[in-house]
Design a protein around this motif. Structure first.
Motif, PDB file in Angstrom:
ATOM      1  N   LEU A 152      60.659  67.513  16.842  1.00 30.32           N
ATOM      2  CA  LEU A 152      61.615  67.728  17.926  1.00 30.32           C
ATOM      3  C   LEU A 152      61.822  66.461  18.742  1.00 30.32           C
ATOM      4  CD1 LEU A 152      60.505  71.280  19.151  1.00 30.32           C
ATOM      5  CD2 LEU A 152      62.459  70.705  17.693  1.00 30.32           C
ATOM      6  N   CYS A 153      60.764  65.717  18.975  1.00 29.77           N
ATOM      7  CA  CYS A 153      60.877  64.484  19.758  1.00 29.77           C
ATOM      8  C   CYS A 153      61.720  63.432  19.032  1.00 29.77           C
ATOM      9  CB  CYS A 153      59.495  63.917  20.055  1.00 29.77           C
ATOM     10  SG  CYS A 153      58.555  64.843  21.282  1.00 29.77           S
ATOM     11  N   ARG A 171      69.601  72.157  23.630  1.00 27.15           N
ATOM     12  CA  ARG A 171      68.647  71.085  23.372  1.00 27.15           C
ATOM     13  C   ARG A 171      68.779  70.543  21.950  1.00 27.15           C
ATOM     14  NH1 ARG A 171      63.464  74.068  26.274  1.00 27.15           N
ATOM     15  NH2 ARG A 171      64.052  73.561  28.429  1.00 27.15           N
ATOM     16  N   PHE A 231      56.061  69.404  17.251  1.00 23.09           N
ATOM     17  CA  PHE A 231      56.409  68.644  18.449  1.00 23.09           C
ATOM     18  C   PHE A 231      57.016  67.287  18.083  1.00 23.09           C
ATOM     19  CE2 PHE A 231      55.116  65.405  21.527  1.00 23.09           C
ATOM     20  CZ  PHE A 231      55.747  65.876  22.670  1.00 23.09           C
ATOM     21  N   SER A 239      52.871  66.908  26.067  1.00 26.04           N
ATOM     22  CA  SER A 239      53.171  68.143  26.739  1.00 26.04           C
ATOM     23  C   SER A 239      52.958  68.031  28.212  1.00 26.04           C
ATOM     24  CB  SER A 239      52.317  69.268  26.185  1.00 26.04           C
ATOM     25  OG  SER A 239      51.231  69.513  26.976  1.00 26.04           O
ATOM     26  N   THR A 270      60.368  74.012  23.852  1.00 28.39           N
ATOM     27  CA  THR A 270      60.988  74.323  22.569  1.00 28.39           C
ATOM     28  C   THR A 270      59.937  74.402  21.470  1.00 28.39           C
ATOM     29  OG1 THR A 270      62.949  73.121  23.325  1.00 28.39           O
ATOM     30  CG2 THR A 270      62.853  73.696  20.995  1.00 28.39           C
ATOM     31  N   THR A 271      58.957  73.515  21.518  1.00 34.20           N
ATOM     32  CA  THR A 271      57.854  73.578  20.549  1.00 34.20           C
ATOM     33  C   THR A 271      57.149  74.916  20.625  1.00 34.20           C
ATOM     34  OG1 THR A 271      57.484  71.181  20.646  1.00 34.20           O
ATOM     35  CG2 THR A 271      55.663  72.527  19.871  1.00 34.20           C
ATOM     36  N   TYR A 279      67.378  61.177  23.647  1.00 33.08           N
ATOM     37  CA  TYR A 279      66.014  61.501  23.985  1.00 33.08           C
ATOM     38  C   TYR A 279      65.859  61.884  25.450  1.00 33.08           C
ATOM     39  CZ  TYR A 279      65.408  59.350  19.460  1.00 33.08           C
ATOM     40  OH  TYR A 279      65.512  59.053  18.133  1.00 33.08           O
ATOM     41  N   GLU A 280      64.815  62.680  25.699  1.00 34.32           N
ATOM     42  CA  GLU A 280      64.541  63.166  27.037  1.00 34.32           C
ATOM     43  C   GLU A 280      63.779  62.128  27.853  1.00 34.32           C
ATOM     44  OE1 GLU A 280      65.587  66.006  28.166  1.00 34.32           O
ATOM     45  OE2 GLU A 280      66.154  67.081  26.344  1.00 34.32           O
ATOM     46  N   TRP A 332      69.572  66.749  20.715  1.00 35.77           N
ATOM     47  CA  TRP A 332      68.657  66.024  19.825  1.00 35.77           C
ATOM     48  C   TRP A 332      69.243  65.800  18.434  1.00 35.77           C
ATOM     49  CZ3 TRP A 332      64.314  69.969  21.340  1.00 35.77           C
ATOM     50  CH2 TRP A 332      63.966  69.765  22.688  1.00 35.77           C
ATOM     51  N   TYR A 373      60.754  69.298  25.403  1.00 31.97           N
ATOM     52  CA  TYR A 373      60.077  69.227  24.112  1.00 31.97           C
ATOM     53  C   TYR A 373      58.985  70.279  24.003  1.00 31.97           C
ATOM     54  CZ  TYR A 373      62.230  64.567  23.657  1.00 31.97           C
ATOM     55  OH  TYR A 373      63.108  63.518  23.578  1.00 31.97           O
ATOM     56  N   CYS A 418      70.190  61.332  18.105  1.00 27.57           N
ATOM     57  CA  CYS A 418      69.377  62.008  19.113  1.00 27.57           C
ATOM     58  C   CYS A 418      69.483  61.326  20.475  1.00 27.57           C
ATOM     59  CB  CYS A 418      67.919  62.029  18.663  1.00 27.57           C
ATOM     60  SG  CYS A 418      66.816  62.886  19.791  1.00 27.57           S
TER      61      CYS A 418
END
Length: 315
Positions: free
Chosen positions: A222-223, A33, A219, A154, A241-242, A231-232, A37, A238, A229
């Motif tokens: 990571l985003c 991941r 968070f 989330s 991993t957070t 992105y998801e 990112w 996210y 990056c």
């Protein structure tokens, strides 16, 4: 004397703890991941011990003593702006800034509102929007559109408390993961609006106090990711991993009177300056370049979470 300038540093002495590893950054899934990112090879966590009682009101003295300590100087990692290689701090710190970062969240229900406000669908997919740009971040979904205003997201767990259990003094090692929905999407070169656009109609779903929480900051970082990056399309990666990083870095204990879990870590976002200007976490300021110090006053440990914005490892 200005705040953060060296004065009586007290008797803080530090020691490097190389045996304290952080699995949250080294698992195969997390590594994959972070590569996606554009953060792999540019993010690191380290641990140091200290020998005196930590007093929060003396945080500036504590942080200055940290940067002056002979056991810290040759071991504290940062990325070179010129070579992109990991180095240690090569200049004498003259001044520091240590900003308090609230850390009170014990449940991932903090992020439920993203579903209620139509930022994330029930199946975990982030809702798209018209493409726009918030320098240096592209925006193509509702999550990143809000990140400048309030950055949080989330999957909706049933009651996903961060510490399901905790030792008398320890880390958040027992977070629920089973109630998070499995990832179900691909990656794209876009970003959610919750994180970036202050005048977004969804801005008010998170208060200023919410946005200052360490869980929210982590968070968001990571985003937004690194320079390249991907992105998801879905929220789950996210959030998972957070949670992994949060529980590995933040210390908790069970209150002997109330029997409730409480966070014991004090967290500071740290910047250091030498005679030429800012020298740590980088000589260049960027929203995605940061260093957080997480101080455990019971174990007398300090965890350093570091990231420098740039192009991460691709292979």
């Amino acid at each position: 004397m200005a705040a953060g300038e060296p004065r009586d540093l007290g008797s803080y002495y530090f020691r490097f703890l190389p045996q304290r590893t952080f699995q949250c950054l080294s698992t195969q899934e997390t590594t994959s991941r972070l590569r996606q990112w554009s953060m792999l090879g540019r993010v690191a966590a380290q641990a140091f011990g200290f020998d005196q009682t930590f007093q929060a009101y003396r945080k500036d003295d504590f942080v200055m003593a940290f940067f002056k300590d002979p056991n810290v100087i040759p071991n504290l990692k940062l990325l070179s702006d010129s070579s992109g290689q990991w180095i240690t701090l090569g200049s004498e710190v003259k001044k520091i800034e240590a900003t308090n970062v609230p850390c009170t969240q014990l449940s991932m229900s903090f992020f439920h509102r993203l579903y209620d406000e139509d930022i994330v669908r029930d199946d975990g997919h982030i809702i798209k929007c018209l493409d726009s740009f918030c320098d240096p971040f592209p925006i193509s979904d509702e999550l990143r559109k809000q990140h400048r205003a309030r950055h949080t997201a989330s999957l909706r767990p049933a009651d996903n408390h961060l510490p399901q259990a905790a030792h008398k003094s320890g880390s958040l090692t027992t977070l629920h993961t089973s109630s998070l929905r499995a990832p179900c999407g691909s990656t794209r070169g876009d970003q959610p609006q919750v994180l970036l656009v202050e005048d977004s109609e969804k801005y008010e779903i998170f208060s200023q106090a919410d946005r200052e929480e360490f869980l929210f900051c982590l968070f968001k970082h990571l985003c937004l990711g690194g320079a390249l990056c991907q992105y998801e399309d879905v929220l789950n990666p996210y959030l998972e991993t957070t949670k992994l990083i949060y529980k590995d870095l933040v210390s908790v204990r069970k209150n002997p009177q109330t029997k409730k879990i409480q966070i014991t870590s004090s967290i500071f976002k740290v910047t250091a300056y030498d005679s030429a200007g800012m020298c740590y976490p980088s000589t260049k300021s960027h929203e995605q370049t940061f260093s957080y110090f997480l101080v455990d006053p019971i174990r007398r440990h300090v965890h350093v979470l570091y990231h420098c914005y740039g192009v991460g490892e691709m292979s």
